[in-house]
Design a protein around this motif. Structure first.
Motif, mmCIF file in Angstrom:
data_model
loop_
_atom_site.group_PDB
_atom_site.id
_atom_site.type_symbol
_atom_site.label_atom_id
_atom_site.label_comp_id
_atom_site.label_asym_id
_atom_site.label_seq_id
_atom_site.Cartn_x
_atom_site.Cartn_y
_atom_site.Cartn_z
ATOM 1 N N ALA A 104 0.861 -1.186 0.000
ATOM 2 C CA ALA A 104 0.000 0.000 0.000
ATOM 3 C C ALA A 104 0.890 1.226 0.000
ATOM 4 C CB ALA A 104 -0.894 0.003 1.233
ATOM 5 N N CYS A 105 0.488 2.253 -0.727
ATOM 6 C CA CYS A 105 1.303 3.460 -0.774
ATOM 7 C C CYS A 105 1.254 4.153 0.583
ATOM 8 C CB CYS A 105 0.826 4.405 -1.877
ATOM 9 S SG CYS A 105 1.812 5.920 -1.908
ATOM 10 N N PRO A 106 2.436 4.449 1.183
ATOM 11 C CA PRO A 106 2.479 5.012 2.533
ATOM 12 C C PRO A 106 2.524 6.526 2.543
ATOM 13 C CG PRO A 106 4.689 4.555 1.830
ATOM 14 C CD PRO A 106 3.799 4.231 0.655
ATOM 15 N N ASP A 140 1.909 10.708 1.884
ATOM 16 C CA ASP A 140 0.944 11.635 2.465
ATOM 17 C C ASP A 140 -0.066 12.074 1.399
ATOM 18 O OD1 ASP A 140 -0.326 13.383 4.080
ATOM 19 O OD2 ASP A 140 1.303 14.843 4.205
ATOM 20 N N CYS A 141 -0.944 11.161 1.050
ATOM 21 C CA CYS A 141 -1.886 11.362 -0.051
ATOM 22 C C CYS A 141 -3.141 10.560 0.294
ATOM 23 C CB CYS A 141 -1.233 10.864 -1.338
ATOM 24 S SG CYS A 141 -2.367 10.629 -2.714
ATOM 25 N N PRO A 142 -4.320 11.141 0.158
ATOM 26 C CA PRO A 142 -5.534 10.458 0.618
ATOM 27 C C PRO A 142 -5.859 9.166 -0.129
ATOM 28 C CG PRO A 142 -5.942 12.796 0.240
ATOM 29 C CD PRO A 142 -4.599 12.493 -0.336
ATOM 30 N N SER A 143 -5.226 8.924 -1.276
ATOM 31 C CA SER A 143 -5.587 7.742 -2.053
ATOM 32 C C SER A 143 -5.072 6.435 -1.460
ATOM 33 C CB SER A 143 -5.068 7.873 -3.489
ATOM 34 O OG SER A 143 -6.006 8.565 -4.279
ATOM 35 N N THR A 144 -3.970 6.468 -0.714
ATOM 36 C CA THR A 144 -3.410 5.239 -0.108
ATOM 37 C C THR A 144 -3.599 4.060 -1.077
ATOM 38 O OG1 THR A 144 -4.201 6.176 1.965
ATOM 39 C CG2 THR A 144 -3.218 3.984 2.082
ATOM 40 N N CYS A 145 -3.027 4.174 -2.253
ATOM 41 C CA CYS A 145 -3.286 3.199 -3.322
ATOM 42 C C CYS A 145 -2.841 1.796 -2.945
ATOM 43 C CB CYS A 145 -2.540 3.630 -4.589
ATOM 44 S SG CYS A 145 -3.244 5.088 -5.352
ATOM 45 N N ALA A 146 -3.649 0.828 -3.360
ATOM 46 C CA ALA A 146 -3.266 -0.580 -3.220
ATOM 47 C C ALA A 146 -2.283 -0.893 -4.342
ATOM 48 C CB ALA A 146 -4.501 -1.459 -3.317
ATOM 49 N N VAL A 181 -4.897 1.995 -11.005
ATOM 50 C CA VAL A 181 -4.256 3.259 -11.409
ATOM 51 C C VAL A 181 -3.495 3.876 -10.236
ATOM 52 C CG1 VAL A 181 -4.639 5.556 -12.374
ATOM 53 C CG2 VAL A 181 -6.143 3.675 -13.024
ATOM 54 N N ILE A 182 -2.241 4.203 -10.456
ATOM 55 C CA ILE A 182 -1.472 4.959 -9.466
ATOM 56 C C ILE A 182 -0.733 6.097 -10.169
ATOM 57 C CG2 ILE A 182 -1.169 3.043 -7.850
ATOM 58 C CD1 ILE A 182 1.697 2.733 -8.943
ATOM 59 N N CYS A 183 -0.158 6.985 -9.381
ATOM 60 C CA CYS A 183 0.538 8.120 -9.999
ATOM 61 C C CYS A 183 1.928 7.688 -10.494
ATOM 62 C CB CYS A 183 0.656 9.279 -9.012
ATOM 63 S SG CYS A 183 1.721 8.950 -7.619
ATOM 64 N N ALA A 184 2.473 8.489 -11.385
ATOM 65 C CA ALA A 184 3.735 8.123 -12.045
ATOM 66 C C ALA A 184 4.893 8.059 -11.063
ATOM 67 C CB ALA A 184 4.027 9.136 -13.146
ATOM 68 N N LYS A 185 4.896 8.929 -10.053
ATOM 69 C CA LYS A 185 6.073 8.971 -9.182
ATOM 70 C C LYS A 185 6.197 7.710 -8.332
ATOM 71 C CE LYS A 185 3.589 12.327 -6.292
ATOM 72 N NZ LYS A 185 2.486 12.511 -7.246
ATOM 73 N N VAL A 186 5.065 7.087 -7.994
ATOM 74 C CA VAL A 186 5.134 5.846 -7.225
ATOM 75 C C VAL A 186 5.324 4.644 -8.162
ATOM 76 C CG1 VAL A 186 3.826 4.340 -5.651
ATOM 77 C CG2 VAL A 186 3.951 6.794 -5.228
ATOM 78 N N ALA A 187 4.824 4.750 -9.382
ATOM 79 C CA ALA A 187 5.058 3.676 -10.353
ATOM 80 C C ALA A 187 6.563 3.467 -10.576
ATOM 81 C CB ALA A 187 4.365 4.004 -11.673
ATOM 82 N N ASN A 241 -2.629 15.255 -10.485
ATOM 83 C CA ASN A 241 -1.260 15.152 -9.970
ATOM 84 C C ASN A 241 -1.099 14.032 -8.964
ATOM 85 O OD1 ASN A 241 -0.689 17.380 -11.466
ATOM 86 N ND2 ASN A 241 0.071 18.616 -9.777
ATOM 87 N N THR A 242 -1.892 14.094 -7.907
ATOM 88 C CA THR A 242 -1.781 13.150 -6.807
ATOM 89 C C THR A 242 -3.199 12.868 -6.354
ATOM 90 O OG1 THR A 242 0.406 13.836 -6.112
ATOM 91 C CG2 THR A 242 -0.969 12.948 -4.402
ATOM 92 N N GLN A 243 -3.419 11.642 -5.815
ATOM 93 C CA GLN A 243 -4.778 11.224 -5.487
ATOM 94 C C GLN A 243 -5.540 10.953 -6.799
ATOM 95 O OE1 GLN A 243 -8.525 12.445 -2.785
ATOM 96 N NE2 GLN A 243 -7.031 14.066 -2.978
ATOM 97 N N VAL A 244 -4.842 10.246 -7.670
ATOM 98 C CA VAL A 244 -5.304 10.086 -9.050
ATOM 99 C C VAL A 244 -6.635 9.344 -9.175
ATOM 100 C CG1 VAL A 244 -3.010 10.200 -10.077
ATOM 101 C CG2 VAL A 244 -3.864 8.004 -9.258
ATOM 102 N N ASN A 245 -6.986 8.564 -8.154
ATOM 103 C CA ASN A 245 -8.183 7.730 -8.270
ATOM 104 C C ASN A 245 -9.472 8.541 -8.322
ATOM 105 O OD1 ASN A 245 -6.239 6.750 -5.885
ATOM 106 N ND2 ASN A 245 -6.443 5.228 -7.522
ATOM 107 N N PHE A 285 6.412 15.961 -7.058
ATOM 108 C CA PHE A 285 6.842 15.910 -5.654
ATOM 109 C C PHE A 285 5.624 15.608 -4.797
ATOM 110 C CE2 PHE A 285 9.833 19.659 -6.895
ATOM 111 C CZ PHE A 285 10.744 18.782 -7.479
ATOM 112 N N LEU A 286 5.879 15.177 -3.571
ATOM 113 C CA LEU A 286 4.782 15.057 -2.607
ATOM 114 C C LEU A 286 5.307 15.684 -1.318
ATOM 115 C CD1 LEU A 286 2.606 11.861 -2.130
ATOM 116 C CD2 LEU A 286 2.469 13.967 -0.820
ATOM 117 N N ASN A 287 4.934 16.923 -1.050
ATOM 118 C CA ASN A 287 5.613 17.745 -0.048
ATOM 119 C C ASN A 287 7.099 17.750 -0.446
ATOM 120 O OD1 ASN A 287 3.102 18.012 1.193
ATOM 121 N ND2 ASN A 287 3.418 16.142 2.339
HETATM 122 S S1 SF4 Z 1 -1.828 8.712 -6.047
HETATM 123 FE FE1 SF4 Z 1 0.390 8.252 -5.895
HETATM 124 S S2 SF4 Z 1 1.063 9.212 -3.968
HETATM 125 FE FE2 SF4 Z 1 -1.180 9.051 -3.922
HETATM 126 S S3 SF4 Z 1 -1.569 7.131 -2.822
HETATM 127 FE FE3 SF4 Z 1 -1.623 6.698 -5.043
HETATM 128 S S4 SF4 Z 1 0.440 6.042 -5.520
HETATM 129 FE FE4 SF4 Z 1 0.547 7.078 -3.524
#
Ligand code: SF4
Length: 698
Positions: free
Chosen positions: A16-18, A20-26, A52-58, A185-189, A592-594
């Motif tokens: 799980a994405c740890p 600081d983003c409300p999506s906490t993607c699986a 779907v997740i954001c590019a920086k975590v991919a 940008n972030t919280q892509v879901n 960036f994320l913060n």
């Molecule tokens: S959108 Fe990106 S930063 Fe946010 S929880 Fe998903 S993978 Fe993490």
């Protein structure tokens, strides 16, 4: 045909994405061997992440295997901030930290030690365990204010509870309003579900923001407002709904506290009135109101961004009121949602040591770390100075407001600082002892979704590099040396996860491990408040009692007595003046994320350099060309960066996407040099998007 072929030895593991983003993607992580990972993808079978997740975590492999990771404990050898460190063993480092903390405590009392942390990891074990140490040792408390307080309290002020309709219902909506957040940008879901509603149901997407970011560009209707004027926009929309006969009077009578007073109040809050305040054309405000009027099944997805203003709490509350006037809450795909924090009913006593809480110990305001370290008596609540800091998961020298004060404070010779970190951040550079920390795939932890409703497991997938240790190991090792005892220090992270799940009514670790996540979504009636909102009388509050909004805060802050009685534009913001004719917001950059990810080469390359967006007419008036060096200034300091001419901002508004390392700026002064640490009413917070400044060509 191109086909992705994975070598047979690649194992796919759930995480799980740890961040600081409300999506906490699986996540699905390619585990290449015991020490390295490959590609990271979104889990297809998680109904919120939906693949779907954001590019920086991919591209997380770039971060976790970064050559600049801290691998060994370090001790400062040169003057503070000189960057001169020497290796030290873990035992010697921990002995030294304990010795310094005990000496500080003996001299000034336990409140002189301040454990300081935040959301560099959102894991419930690794983020929150530091509180067990502080409670047992009676160290100064941490009043967490920097992110959520204004937005959360503004939402709770209406509903009585931090929860709302199932976020997956966005896909069943006829109109999705994305307000003050940039999910492209972030919280892509959020975009995943909103776009699905558009494709499958012909839903409209409305975005409300302060510049034409990716989400605004993707919307059917973009409502561009000046920073800090969302309350005026919300009032005008409600004005139109009452005026045009689209207020749901039956719903209002049954479910709200003061509908007639509100109607009378917004009678004068016309689109013309709001246009003068927001800078948004009357036609756009009318178009927004018409969409909400014609599409009762409207889902207001309210973000954090517009809370980061001195009137942010009141603005969040005002926006949440629209769904009550229209009666949208009653329908599937309708209502307002901000965060699901209240649905998890955690028992955190083992993780955080709640049994050891001493209410007489002071709690210091996270956002005011600058004034606190500079010894300002009100920031210290007239108590002892902070002479020892223990920092995990946060980088205040970059991210905290009033940066000049933060740096001055950290430079104090009588301050001992230990930073447990993944990289040599600008905060770590000012430490006396730096300890290397694990990343999320290198330890066991679990997570709750803020923007959804899942509890998820993030197990250890690979071994950490070098001598990195996880936060829990460091808490336990320090506790031993400091004479702090608690059963939580004797447990492993997995035992703590299991204990917390079982004692919170969420089953066991074994079950979570088998199922990957727990769907905690409350039933429709609870989520939509069909049996009443979370107040004794069940009525949504148009007239909140700001001083008693149920929140975790230990004290009231900011100009609470001046807060508006009913939704309104509250003129408490740093409005432009002749000396400071611009309003600056520090919105998040896509890569960036913060300050996390501002160390990875791809993120840095894609963001290019620190810039400030300025309207072409403002730039022309000041003789500023695109790409020119400019200086921004206010009473807090000056920042040098490059201008980006952009017609997607209102006149008089500047946007500096952040957070760049301070070292990326010509003289090392980062954007938070300009932001203020004064508290947002009623429960604190930092107004990162509410700064008056002047701008000059260099
Ligand atoms: S959108 Fe990106 S930063 Fe946010 S929880 Fe998903 S993978 Fe993490």
């Amino acid at each position: 045909m191109n086909q992705l072929v994975r070598p047979p030895e690649v194992k796919i593991a759930a995480s799980a994405c740890p961040h600081d983003c409300p999506s906490t993607c699986a996540l699905e992580v390619e585990v290449l061997d015991g020490r390295s990972i490959g590609r990271v993808r979104g889990a297809e079978d998680n109904l919120y992440t939906a693949g779907v997740i954001c590019a920086k975590v991919a591209r997380y492999a770039e971060r976790i295997h970064h050559p600049d990771r801290l691998l060994h404990p370090l001790i400062r050898k040169g003057p503070k901030g000189s960057g001169q460190f020497a290796p030290i063993s873990w035992d010697d480092a921990l002995d030294l930290v304990a010795e310094k903390f005990l000496a500080a405590e003996a001299k000034h009392g336990s409140e002189t030690v301040w454990p300081y942390y935040y959301a560099g990891t959102m894991g419930l074990i690794m983020r929150d365990g530091i509180n067990r140490l502080r409670h047992v040792k009676k160290y100064s408390g941490f009043h967490s204010t920097i992110c959520v307080n204004p937005a959360w309290t503004g939402f709770i002020a209406g509903t009585g509870k931090l929860a709302g309709p199932d976020p997956r219902e966005m896909a069943k909506s006829d109109c999705v309003v994305i307000w003050g957040t940039n999910p492209v940008n972030t919280q892509v879901n959020v975009m995943t579900h909103a776009v699905r509603a558009r494709k499958e149901r012909g839903a409209k997407i409305v975005a409300v923001d302060i510049y034409m970011n990716g989400t605004m560009e993707a919307a059917d209707l973009a409502v561009l407002v000046r920073p800090g004027t969302d309350g005026a926009l919300a009032c005008a929309v409600m004005h139109c709904l009452f005026r045009d006969g689209f207020a749901d009077r039956e719903y209002l009578e049954r479910y709200t506290d003061a509908p007639r007073e509100l109607e009378e109040h917004v009678r004068t809050r016309s689109p013309e009135w709001a246009s003068r305040i927001t800078g948004c054309p009357v036609e756009t405000i009318e178009a927004f109101a018409k969409l909400v009027a014609e599409r009762k099944r409207t889902y207001f997805r309210l973000g954090y961004g517009f809370g980061r203003s001195r009137n942010g709490t009141a603005n969040m509350h005002a926006a949440s009121c629209i769904a009550a006037v229209r009666g949208s809450w009653a329908l599937e795909g309708g209502g307002a949602f901000h965060n699901n924090g209240a649905i998890y009913h955690w028992n955190k006593s083992m993780t955080e040591g709640h049994d050891a809480i001493d209410p007489s110990i002071r709690a210091l305001d996270q956002s005011r770390i600058g004034p606190i370290l500079c010894g300002e008596p009100d920031a210290l609540i007239n108590g002892v100075p902070v002479t020892a800091l223990f920092i995990q998961n946060t980088n205040p020298v970059s991210v905290a407001p009033e940066q000049d004060k933060v740096k001055r404070g950290f430079a104090r010779e009588d301050l001992f600082t230990c930073v447990h970190e993944q990289f040599m951040t600008e905060t770590a550079q000012l430490a006396d002892v730096v300890l290397p920390a694990t990343m999320f795939m290198e330890h066991d932890d679990f997570y709750q979704g803020g923007g959804h409703q899942y509890i998820q497991l993030g197990p250890k997938l690979i071994d950490p590099p070098g001598e990195c240790r996880n936060n829990h190991e460091v808490h336990c090792a320090l506790a031993k040396r400091l004479g702090a005892t608690h059963p939580g220090f004797e447990m492993t992270p997995r035992e703590l996860i299991d204990w917390t799940l079982q004692n919170s009514g969420w089953g066991t670790l074994a079950a979570l491990e088998a199922n990957k996540w727990i769907d905690c979504q409350p039933d429709f009636d609870t989520a939509h408040y069909t049996k009443g909102f979370a107040w004794p009388d069940g009525k949504f509050r148009f007239k909140p009692d700001w001083k008693t909004v149920p929140f975790r805060s230990p004290w009231l802050a900011g100009p609470v007595n001046d807060m508006p009685v009913l939704p309104d534009h509250w003129e408490v913001i740093e409005e432009a003046t002749p000396e400071h004719p611009f309003r600056l917001a520090t919105s998040p950059a896509r890569n960036f994320l913060n300050s996390t990810f501002n160390e990875t080469p791809t993120s840095l390359a894609r963001e290019h350099r620190p810039t400030v967006m300025i309207h072409p007419q403002d730039a022309a008036k000041l003789g500023i060309a695109d790409g020119a060096k400019v200086v921004l200034g206010n009473t807090r300091g000056e920042v040098r960066l490059h201008a980006k001419i952009f017609d997607g901002v209102r006149r008089g508004v500047l946007i500096a996407e952040s957070i760049w390392p301070n070292s990326a700026y010509e003289d090392g002064r980062g954007i938070n040099t300009l932001t203020g640490a004064d508290a947002i009413a009623p429960y604190g917070g930092a107004a990162f998007h509410d700064n008056r400044v002047w701008v000059r060509r260099l």
